[in-house]
Design a protein around this motif. Structure first.
Motif, mmCIF file in Angstrom:
data_model
loop_
_atom_site.group_PDB
_atom_site.id
_atom_site.type_symbol
_atom_site.label_atom_id
_atom_site.label_comp_id
_atom_site.label_asym_id
_atom_site.label_seq_id
_atom_site.Cartn_x
_atom_site.Cartn_y
_atom_site.Cartn_z
ATOM 1 N N GLN A 1 50.980 -17.561 10.278
ATOM 2 C CA GLN A 1 50.824 -16.629 10.817
ATOM 3 C C GLN A 1 49.451 -16.136 11.275
ATOM 4 O O GLN A 1 49.183 -15.749 12.439
ATOM 5 C CB GLN A 1 50.560 -15.225 9.422
ATOM 6 C CG GLN A 1 52.927 -14.655 9.418
ATOM 7 C CD GLN A 1 53.152 -14.226 10.371
ATOM 8 O OE1 GLN A 1 52.523 -13.977 11.952
ATOM 9 N NE2 GLN A 1 54.790 -14.109 10.558
ATOM 10 N N GLN A 2 48.593 -16.846 10.260
ATOM 11 C CA GLN A 2 46.421 -17.053 11.206
ATOM 12 C C GLN A 2 47.195 -18.138 11.965
ATOM 13 O O GLN A 2 46.346 -17.449 13.112
ATOM 14 C CB GLN A 2 46.000 -17.802 9.886
ATOM 15 C CG GLN A 2 46.049 -16.242 8.782
ATOM 16 C CD GLN A 2 45.672 -17.175 7.722
ATOM 17 O OE1 GLN A 2 44.838 -18.759 7.412
ATOM 18 N NE2 GLN A 2 44.788 -16.312 6.556
ATOM 19 N N ARG A 3 47.678 -18.845 12.779
ATOM 20 C CA ARG A 3 47.694 -19.714 13.128
ATOM 21 C C ARG A 3 48.152 -19.646 14.873
ATOM 22 O O ARG A 3 48.171 -19.756 15.584
ATOM 23 C CB ARG A 3 48.219 -20.597 13.593
ATOM 24 C CG ARG A 3 47.247 -22.039 11.694
ATOM 25 C CD ARG A 3 47.866 -22.982 11.319
ATOM 26 N NE ARG A 3 46.588 -23.797 10.354
ATOM 27 C CZ ARG A 3 46.637 -23.242 9.472
ATOM 28 N NH1 ARG A 3 46.831 -22.441 8.440
ATOM 29 N NH2 ARG A 3 45.291 -24.187 9.059
ATOM 30 N N VAL B 1 52.741 -26.636 8.982
ATOM 31 C CA VAL B 1 51.961 -26.627 8.336
ATOM 32 C C VAL B 1 53.560 -26.566 7.358
ATOM 33 O O VAL B 1 53.780 -25.918 6.727
ATOM 34 C CB VAL B 1 51.376 -25.319 8.469
ATOM 35 C CG1 VAL B 1 51.684 -24.041 7.496
ATOM 36 C CG2 VAL B 1 49.638 -25.764 8.888
ATOM 37 N N LEU B 2 54.104 -25.483 8.533
ATOM 38 C CA LEU B 2 55.552 -24.873 8.080
ATOM 39 C C LEU B 2 56.505 -26.127 7.211
ATOM 40 O O LEU B 2 57.371 -26.036 7.018
ATOM 41 C CB LEU B 2 56.746 -24.772 9.012
ATOM 42 C CG LEU B 2 56.333 -23.649 10.200
ATOM 43 C CD1 LEU B 2 57.022 -23.265 10.775
ATOM 44 C CD2 LEU B 2 56.176 -22.092 8.674
ATOM 45 N N SER B 3 56.098 -27.256 7.634
ATOM 46 C CA SER B 3 56.996 -29.130 7.546
ATOM 47 C C SER B 3 56.076 -30.184 6.355
ATOM 48 O O SER B 3 56.655 -30.774 6.212
ATOM 49 C CB SER B 3 57.323 -29.700 9.004
ATOM 50 O OG SER B 3 56.564 -30.100 8.999
ATOM 51 N N SER B 4 54.889 -29.190 6.032
ATOM 52 C CA SER B 4 54.305 -29.827 5.296
ATOM 53 C C SER B 4 55.179 -30.024 3.933
ATOM 54 O O SER B 4 55.074 -28.919 3.245
ATOM 55 C CB SER B 4 52.353 -29.704 4.866
ATOM 56 O OG SER B 4 52.750 -28.220 4.054
ATOM 57 N N CYS B 5 55.429 -31.191 3.341
ATOM 58 C CA CYS B 5 55.879 -31.787 1.920
ATOM 59 C C CYS B 5 57.739 -31.111 1.967
ATOM 60 O O CYS B 5 58.333 -30.720 1.232
ATOM 61 C CB CYS B 5 55.587 -31.418 0.823
ATOM 62 S SG CYS B 5 54.141 -32.171 0.762
ATOM 63 N N SER C 1 55.754 -17.931 0.938
ATOM 64 C CA SER C 1 54.792 -16.970 1.137
ATOM 65 C C SER C 1 53.262 -17.723 1.210
ATOM 66 O O SER C 1 52.693 -17.505 2.297
ATOM 67 C CB SER C 1 54.417 -16.467 0.228
ATOM 68 O OG SER C 1 53.586 -16.738 -1.237
ATOM 69 N N SER C 2 52.276 -18.584 1.381
ATOM 70 C CA SER C 2 51.516 -19.206 1.353
ATOM 71 C C SER C 2 51.908 -20.214 2.618
ATOM 72 O O SER C 2 50.737 -19.770 3.128
ATOM 73 C CB SER C 2 51.642 -20.407 -0.043
ATOM 74 O OG SER C 2 49.941 -21.275 0.624
ATOM 75 N N ILE C 3 52.574 -20.312 2.744
ATOM 76 C CA ILE C 3 52.820 -21.304 4.248
ATOM 77 C C ILE C 3 53.172 -20.226 4.737
ATOM 78 O O ILE C 3 52.389 -20.240 6.174
ATOM 79 C CB ILE C 3 54.165 -21.975 3.468
ATOM 80 C CG1 ILE C 3 54.366 -23.460 3.358
ATOM 81 C CG2 ILE C 3 54.688 -22.880 5.593
ATOM 82 C CD1 ILE C 3 54.840 -24.026 2.721
ATOM 83 N N VAL D 1 50.887 -27.733 -1.704
ATOM 84 C CA VAL D 1 52.065 -27.670 -2.839
ATOM 85 C C VAL D 1 52.045 -26.780 -4.299
ATOM 86 O O VAL D 1 51.627 -26.998 -4.611
ATOM 87 C CB VAL D 1 53.443 -28.231 -2.871
ATOM 88 C CG1 VAL D 1 54.382 -27.961 -2.785
ATOM 89 C CG2 VAL D 1 53.255 -29.411 -1.429
ATOM 90 N N HIS D 2 52.068 -25.803 -3.769
ATOM 91 C CA HIS D 2 52.676 -24.371 -4.955
ATOM 92 C C HIS D 2 53.644 -25.091 -5.674
ATOM 93 O O HIS D 2 54.698 -24.261 -5.125
ATOM 94 C CB HIS D 2 52.734 -22.982 -4.881
ATOM 95 C CG HIS D 2 51.080 -22.506 -3.824
ATOM 96 N ND1 HIS D 2 50.482 -22.242 -4.722
ATOM 97 C CD2 HIS D 2 51.049 -22.105 -3.157
ATOM 98 C CE1 HIS D 2 49.079 -21.716 -4.059
ATOM 99 N NE2 HIS D 2 49.321 -21.959 -2.486
#
Length: 128
Positions: free
Chosen positions: A53-55, A83-87, A46-48, A33-34
């Motif tokens: 998007q890569q996946r 990835v979208l729901s992490s933390c 933006s990182s998430i 988490v940033h």
């Protein structure tokens, strides 16, 4: 990173550990988490979204390989939704509207690729 909730800005004296000064940074990444010094979540979002998007590329490739929607949904939930729901409980409550729209756009894109809406694939929870 120094977190100070006082209204008046003040200079912080350097912190020393084993005789070496600790660097003060504006942002850091902790457990994926940033964290930014003013606790805005745009950098984290933006990182998430970049990871998601890569996946989505691989989801498109699987769709071109003519995999059935249940397999595509399983891939989405394991690689993109995770990835979208992490933390998410830590950062989603303070996201801006544009950050939420960015994340929602990724979910809508995945729905279009798979060819389903998530209401069709979700199991109802609780009493109807």
């Amino acid at each position: 990173m120094v977190v100070d909730f006082r209204r008046a800005q003040s200079h912080h004296s350097p912190l020393f550990i084993d005789g070496c000064p600790v660097e003060i940074v504006k942002s850091t990444k902790f457990l994926g988490v940033h964290l930014v010094e003013n606790f805005t979540w745009s950098l984290n979002t933006s990182s998430i979204s970049k990871k998601a998007q890569q996946r989505l590329y691989f989801l498109r490739r699987l769709k071109k390989a003519h995999l059935p929607p249940p397999i595509l949904t399983m891939f989405y939930r394991g690689t993109i939704e995770s990835v979208l729901s992490s933390c998410i409980t830590a950062w989603f409550g303070n996201c801006t509207v544009s950050d939420c729209k960015t994340l929602q756009r990724i979910v809508k894109t995945a729905e279009k690729i798979i060819g389903v809406t998530w209401e069709e694939t979700r199991v109802p929870i609780g009493n109807p």
